[in-house]
Design an enzyme around this catalytic site. Sequence first.
Site, short mmCIF file in Angstrom:
data_model
loop_
_atom_site.label_atom_id
_atom_site.label_comp_id
_atom_site.label_asym_id
_atom_site.label_seq_id
_atom_site.Cartn_x
_atom_site.Cartn_y
_atom_site.Cartn_z
N ASP A 1 0.87 -1.18 0.00
CA ASP A 1 0.00 0.00 0.00
C ASP A 1 0.91 1.24 0.00
OD1 ASP A 1 0.97 0.34 2.59
OD2 ASP A 1 -1.00 0.52 3.53
N CYS B 1 3.44 -2.71 4.10
CA CYS B 1 2.62 -1.54 4.43
C CYS B 1 3.47 -0.68 5.37
CB CYS B 1 1.27 -1.95 5.03
SG CYS B 1 1.35 -2.93 6.53
N THR C 1 3.72 -0.61 8.64
CA THR C 1 4.33 -1.39 9.72
C THR C 1 4.53 -2.86 9.36
OG1 THR C 1 2.16 -1.98 10.59
CG2 THR C 1 3.19 0.04 11.47
N HIS D 1 11.73 -22.25 10.92
CA HIS D 1 10.76 -22.78 11.87
C HIS D 1 9.33 -22.70 11.35
CE1 HIS D 1 13.29 -22.40 15.83
NE2 HIS D 1 13.95 -22.98 14.86
N HIS E 1 8.22 -28.60 14.31
CA HIS E 1 7.72 -27.48 13.50
C HIS E 1 6.62 -27.94 12.55
CE1 HIS E 1 10.69 -25.11 15.35
NE2 HIS E 1 11.73 -25.69 14.75
C1 RB5 Z 1 -1.58 3.13 6.33
O1 RB5 Z 1 -1.60 4.45 6.75
C2 RB5 Z 1 -1.04 2.23 7.40
O2 RB5 Z 1 -1.96 2.11 8.41
C3 RB5 Z 1 -0.69 0.90 6.81
O3 RB5 Z 1 0.26 1.08 5.80
C4 RB5 Z 1 -0.05 -0.12 7.74
O4 RB5 Z 1 0.93 0.44 8.53
C5 RB5 Z 1 -0.91 -1.00 8.49
O5 RB5 Z 1 -0.42 -1.89 9.18
#
Ligand code: RB5
Length: 147
Positions: free
Chosen positions: A7, A65, A67, A98, A134
């Site tokens: 994204d 994304c 995070t 694992h 595993h």
């Molecule tokens: C988008 O703003 C953000 O929330 C998304 O990229 C991500 O970090 C979600 O986990």
Amino acid sequence: MLYIAADHGGYPLKEELKHFLIEGGYEVADLGAEELDLADDYPDYAFKLAEQVVQDEEAGGILICGTGQGMCMAANKVAGIRAVLVHNDFTAKDAADHLNANVICLGGRVTNAEMAKKFVKIWLDTEFSEDERHVRRLRKIEEMEES
Ligand code: RB5
């Protein structure tokens, strides 16, 4: 085949990683985003990639994304996906040996390009251990999906 998608939170890192992997000789399919769109939604890319990866046992996926967390949550809703968040060398290795992860998730706001390249290489270069413990643990997850 390696699928990659992101994204807006992961778009710049996706572009860098994609070129790195193609230059490294990997066959890469980019499932978007095709441009930076601050209004796009990570589940759309997670589901699109996950649906491709589950169709081919040899395939792997990289989802990015901001995070990595949202991508991971969404991808794991697709039966057969073993998506994990990777944020250092240890989690990159564990993802493969694992967890036999077929998708790794990275945070474009957490992990810089040099780190991400290293983590992806560790994951790609590490084999699943096939250790009984595993295999047993992963089978329990499959049974949950099938129930
Ligand atoms: C988008 O703003 C953000 O929330 C998304 O990229 C991500 O970090 C979600 O986990």
